[in-house]
Design a protein around this motif. Structure first.
Motif, PDB file in Angstrom:
ATOM      1  N   SER A 209     -31.907   8.864  37.170  1.00 40.76           N
ATOM      2  CA  SER A 209     -30.917   9.317  36.384  1.00 40.76           C
ATOM      3  C   SER A 209     -30.025  10.219  37.007  1.00 40.76           C
ATOM      4  O   SER A 209     -30.249  10.442  38.390  1.00 40.76           O
ATOM      5  CB  SER A 209     -31.429   9.981  34.930  1.00 40.76           C
ATOM      6  OG  SER A 209     -30.455  10.252  34.173  1.00 40.76           O
ATOM      7  N   ASN A 210     -29.122  10.897  36.188  1.00 40.33           N
ATOM      8  CA  ASN A 210     -28.009  11.552  36.681  1.00 40.33           C
ATOM      9  C   ASN A 210     -28.535  13.244  36.799  1.00 40.33           C
ATOM     10  O   ASN A 210     -29.164  13.644  35.919  1.00 40.33           O
ATOM     11  CB  ASN A 210     -26.738  11.682  35.878  1.00 40.33           C
ATOM     12  CG  ASN A 210     -25.682  12.623  36.254  1.00 40.33           C
ATOM     13  OD1 ASN A 210     -25.432  13.507  35.287  1.00 40.33           O
ATOM     14  ND2 ASN A 210     -25.324  12.823  37.468  1.00 40.33           N
TER      15      ASN A 210
ATOM     16  N   TYR B 247     -23.451  12.516  40.495  1.00 41.81           N
ATOM     17  CA  TYR B 247     -22.349  11.509  40.500  1.00 41.81           C
ATOM     18  C   TYR B 247     -21.223  11.984  41.793  1.00 41.81           C
ATOM     19  O   TYR B 247     -21.034  13.218  41.936  1.00 41.81           O
ATOM     20  CB  TYR B 247     -21.381  12.339  39.142  1.00 41.81           C
ATOM     21  CG  TYR B 247     -22.071  11.384  37.912  1.00 41.81           C
ATOM     22  CD1 TYR B 247     -22.611  10.287  37.925  1.00 41.81           C
ATOM     23  CD2 TYR B 247     -21.982  12.233  36.826  1.00 41.81           C
ATOM     24  CE1 TYR B 247     -23.122   9.918  36.591  1.00 41.81           C
ATOM     25  CE2 TYR B 247     -22.451  11.718  35.433  1.00 41.81           C
ATOM     26  CZ  TYR B 247     -23.184  10.555  35.590  1.00 41.81           C
ATOM     27  OH  TYR B 247     -23.840  10.212  34.388  1.00 41.81           O
TER      28      TYR B 247
ATOM     29  N   TRP C 185     -26.716  16.532  37.442  1.00 43.69           N
ATOM     30  CA  TRP C 185     -25.597  17.102  37.001  1.00 43.69           C
ATOM     31  C   TRP C 185     -25.611  18.682  37.298  1.00 43.69           C
ATOM     32  O   TRP C 185     -26.391  19.556  37.082  1.00 43.69           O
ATOM     33  CB  TRP C 185     -24.908  16.733  35.831  1.00 43.69           C
ATOM     34  CG  TRP C 185     -25.493  17.316  34.798  1.00 43.69           C
ATOM     35  CD1 TRP C 185     -26.279  16.719  33.882  1.00 43.69           C
ATOM     36  CD2 TRP C 185     -25.303  18.815  34.351  1.00 43.69           C
ATOM     37  NE1 TRP C 185     -26.937  17.293  32.822  1.00 43.69           N
ATOM     38  CE2 TRP C 185     -26.132  18.668  32.959  1.00 43.69           C
ATOM     39  CE3 TRP C 185     -24.741  19.813  34.478  1.00 43.69           C
ATOM     40  CZ2 TRP C 185     -26.319  19.753  32.018  1.00 43.69           C
ATOM     41  CZ3 TRP C 185     -24.688  20.865  33.719  1.00 43.69           C
ATOM     42  CH2 TRP C 185     -25.860  20.863  32.555  1.00 43.69           C
TER      43      TRP C 185
ATOM     44  N   ARG D 148     -19.512   7.239  32.487  1.00 44.74           N
ATOM     45  CA  ARG D 148     -20.334   7.217  33.972  1.00 44.74           C
ATOM     46  C   ARG D 148     -21.762   7.134  33.293  1.00 44.74           C
ATOM     47  O   ARG D 148     -22.864   6.720  33.809  1.00 44.74           O
ATOM     48  CB  ARG D 148     -20.316   8.610  34.670  1.00 44.74           C
ATOM     49  CG  ARG D 148     -18.898   8.641  35.150  1.00 44.74           C
ATOM     50  CD  ARG D 148     -18.805   7.718  36.339  1.00 44.74           C
ATOM     51  NE  ARG D 148     -19.651   7.690  37.328  1.00 44.74           N
ATOM     52  CZ  ARG D 148     -19.580   8.398  38.472  1.00 44.74           C
ATOM     53  NH1 ARG D 148     -18.318   8.999  38.717  1.00 44.74           N
ATOM     54  NH2 ARG D 148     -20.313   8.266  39.546  1.00 44.74           N
ATOM     55  N   GLU D 149     -22.200   8.067  32.240  1.00 42.57           N
ATOM     56  CA  GLU D 149     -23.538   7.965  31.596  1.00 42.57           C
ATOM     57  C   GLU D 149     -24.008   6.494  31.213  1.00 42.57           C
ATOM     58  O   GLU D 149     -25.126   6.171  31.566  1.00 42.57           O
ATOM     59  CB  GLU D 149     -23.735   8.845  30.200  1.00 42.57           C
ATOM     60  CG  GLU D 149     -23.676  10.361  30.805  1.00 42.57           C
ATOM     61  CD  GLU D 149     -22.116  11.014  31.282  1.00 42.57           C
ATOM     62  OE1 GLU D 149     -22.059  11.646  32.164  1.00 42.57           O
ATOM     63  OE2 GLU D 149     -21.003  10.178  30.777  1.00 42.57           O
TER      64      GLU D 149
ATOM     65  N   TRP E 116     -27.439  14.479  27.326  1.00 42.58           N
ATOM     66  CA  TRP E 116     -27.593  15.494  28.350  1.00 42.58           C
ATOM     67  C   TRP E 116     -28.627  16.384  28.054  1.00 42.58           C
ATOM     68  O   TRP E 116     -28.954  16.940  26.788  1.00 42.58           O
ATOM     69  CB  TRP E 116     -26.071  16.279  28.511  1.00 42.58           C
ATOM     70  CG  TRP E 116     -24.988  15.266  29.180  1.00 42.58           C
ATOM     71  CD1 TRP E 116     -24.795  14.907  30.460  1.00 42.58           C
ATOM     72  CD2 TRP E 116     -23.997  14.908  28.405  1.00 42.58           C
ATOM     73  NE1 TRP E 116     -23.915  14.236  30.376  1.00 42.58           N
ATOM     74  CE2 TRP E 116     -23.394  14.274  29.374  1.00 42.58           C
ATOM     75  CE3 TRP E 116     -23.893  14.843  26.874  1.00 42.58           C
ATOM     76  CZ2 TRP E 116     -22.111  13.428  28.942  1.00 42.58           C
ATOM     77  CZ3 TRP E 116     -22.707  14.152  26.699  1.00 42.58           C
ATOM     78  CH2 TRP E 116     -21.810  13.439  27.546  1.00 42.58           C
TER      79      TRP E 116
ATOM     80  N   VAL F 148     -29.587  13.567  32.750  1.00 44.43           N
ATOM     81  CA  VAL F 148     -29.186  12.742  31.540  1.00 44.43           C
ATOM     82  C   VAL F 148     -30.623  11.973  31.313  1.00 44.43           C
ATOM     83  O   VAL F 148     -31.256  11.693  32.042  1.00 44.43           O
ATOM     84  CB  VAL F 148     -28.115  11.851  31.894  1.00 44.43           C
ATOM     85  CG1 VAL F 148     -27.876  10.872  30.939  1.00 44.43           C
ATOM     86  CG2 VAL F 148     -26.688  12.551  32.213  1.00 44.43           C
TER      87      VAL F 148
END
Length: 357
Positions: A259-260, A334, A262, A177-178, A236, A141
């Motif tokens: 950041s994420n 996450y 995923w 979540r973002e 994303w 992200v």
């Protein structure tokens, strides 16, 4: 009464004829109830030509359905009314599905192509030893921005978004979540943080961002950014790649605070009817050439190390979408926060959206 009986008889006969015709059509194409495969995936998340190729090579008819959220996918699988042989959930959903006994273990001996997956994308926290899932796509992200619209200004961090010069210039994805994670990361907290004081601090900081936020949107974020309706977007990485293919003025950055990271993985739901076919399809998608074709079509990053050799250099060599381990090691996957905490994240996000309005 006789009229009612005749009506039911007619309905039965029509239904029987339809079933028979369907069976005959499938039989002429080499398909039967024993060699179909039901796949449940995100929308526009596979090259349709690969589905056709799999059908031709395997003799298995693919029944393909899509979902638009992990939650919708999990609910349908848990209900069990419709059986799926392969599904493609995200990492936290896989963790939750394991807890709820919704997955079958994967037989690695039937996946000769698993060896092509980069080891850094295996044995992750949400599925140790990949007992229940196999990597499909991965990404991050981050921030898409248009330097031209920003007067040449460069963005490198989450905190850059609070710049007063960005008033009414930012689009956010419609994801709790973002967005809450962005607020947490901007304060150097984990995006899996459950400390109430930290969560409230993040929400208050997000409230201060609202003058800069033009809108919180769904898939239309891609069209709006490509069309220069806004200068900045939180998206994303795969969406960023698609947006940038439409407008080469744009750039993408993974914020320096973190950041994420995923993952979407292939799984076999517990209600699967064609387990052998599921393994055959997963192995087909793990073939390096197929993985490369799929990555080029979808725009997301493939975890298949060998597939990179089949991708154009401008894709495989782009560090924005294939960052080095030195970058990804600093990112977070996450966690499954549980129903109560996930609901709390959603509440905080809703409060932020109401404050924005």
């Amino acid at each position: 009464m006789k009229q009612l009986v005749r009506m039911f008889t007619a309905v039965f006969l029509v239904a029987f004829v339809l079933i028979y015709v369907t069976f005959q059509l499938n039989s002429t194409e080499g398909y039967s109830s024993g060699n179909t495969l039901s796949i449940y995936n995100w929308g526009d998340y596979i090259d349709p030509d690969l589905l056709k190729q799999f059908e031709q090579e395997s003799g298995i008819k693919v029944i393909y359905q899509t979902f638009d959220s992990n939650e919708a996918m999990m609910t349908k699988i848990a209900q069990g009314g419709t059986t799926f042989d392969v599904a493609v959930p995200s990492e936290y959903a896989i963790s939750k599905m394991k807890e709820e006994n919704l997955l079958l273990p994967i037989d690695h001996s039937k996946l000769s192509n698993l060896k092509y997956i980069n080891p850094r994308f295996l044995n992750l926290s949400f599925d140790k030893e990949n007992q229940y899932s196999v990597p499909y796509f991965w990404g991050t992200v981050g921030i898409v921005y248009n330097p031209k619209l920003l007067g040449g200004k460069e963005i490198t961090s989450w905190n850059d978004l609070w710049d007063g010069d960005l008033r009414n210039q930012i689009l956010l994805v419609d994801g709790a979540r973002e967005v809450i994670g962005m607020g947490l990361n901007s304060l150097h907290y984990s995006l899996n943080d459950t400390d109430e004081a930290h969560l409230q601090e993040a929400k208050n900081k997000l409230n201060a961002l609202t003058p800069n936020v033009k809108a919180i949107v769904g898939d239309e974020i891609k069209m709006l950014l490509a069309g220069e309706e806004a200068a900045v977007g939180v998206v994303w990485s795969g969406d960023a790649s698609e947006i940038m293919s439409e407008n080469d003025e744009l750039d993408y950055v993974i914020p320096e605070e973190g950041s994420n990271l995923w993952f979407d993985n292939m799984v076999i739901p517990k209600t699967a009817k064609n387990i052998e076919g599921a393994h055959e399809f997963i192995n087909f998608m793990l073939d390096p050439e197929h993985a490369a074709q799929n990555a080029e079509y979808v725009g997301y990053s493939t975890p298949n190390e060998k597939a990179l050799e089949y991708l154009p250099e401008e894709i495989a060599g782009d560090k924005r979408f294939y960052p080095d381990p030195s970058v990804t090691d600093k990112l977070e996957v996450y966690d499954n926060l549980g129903k109560r905490m996930l609901a709390h994240y959603n509440e905080l996000f809703l409060e932020f959206k109401m404050y924005k309005n």
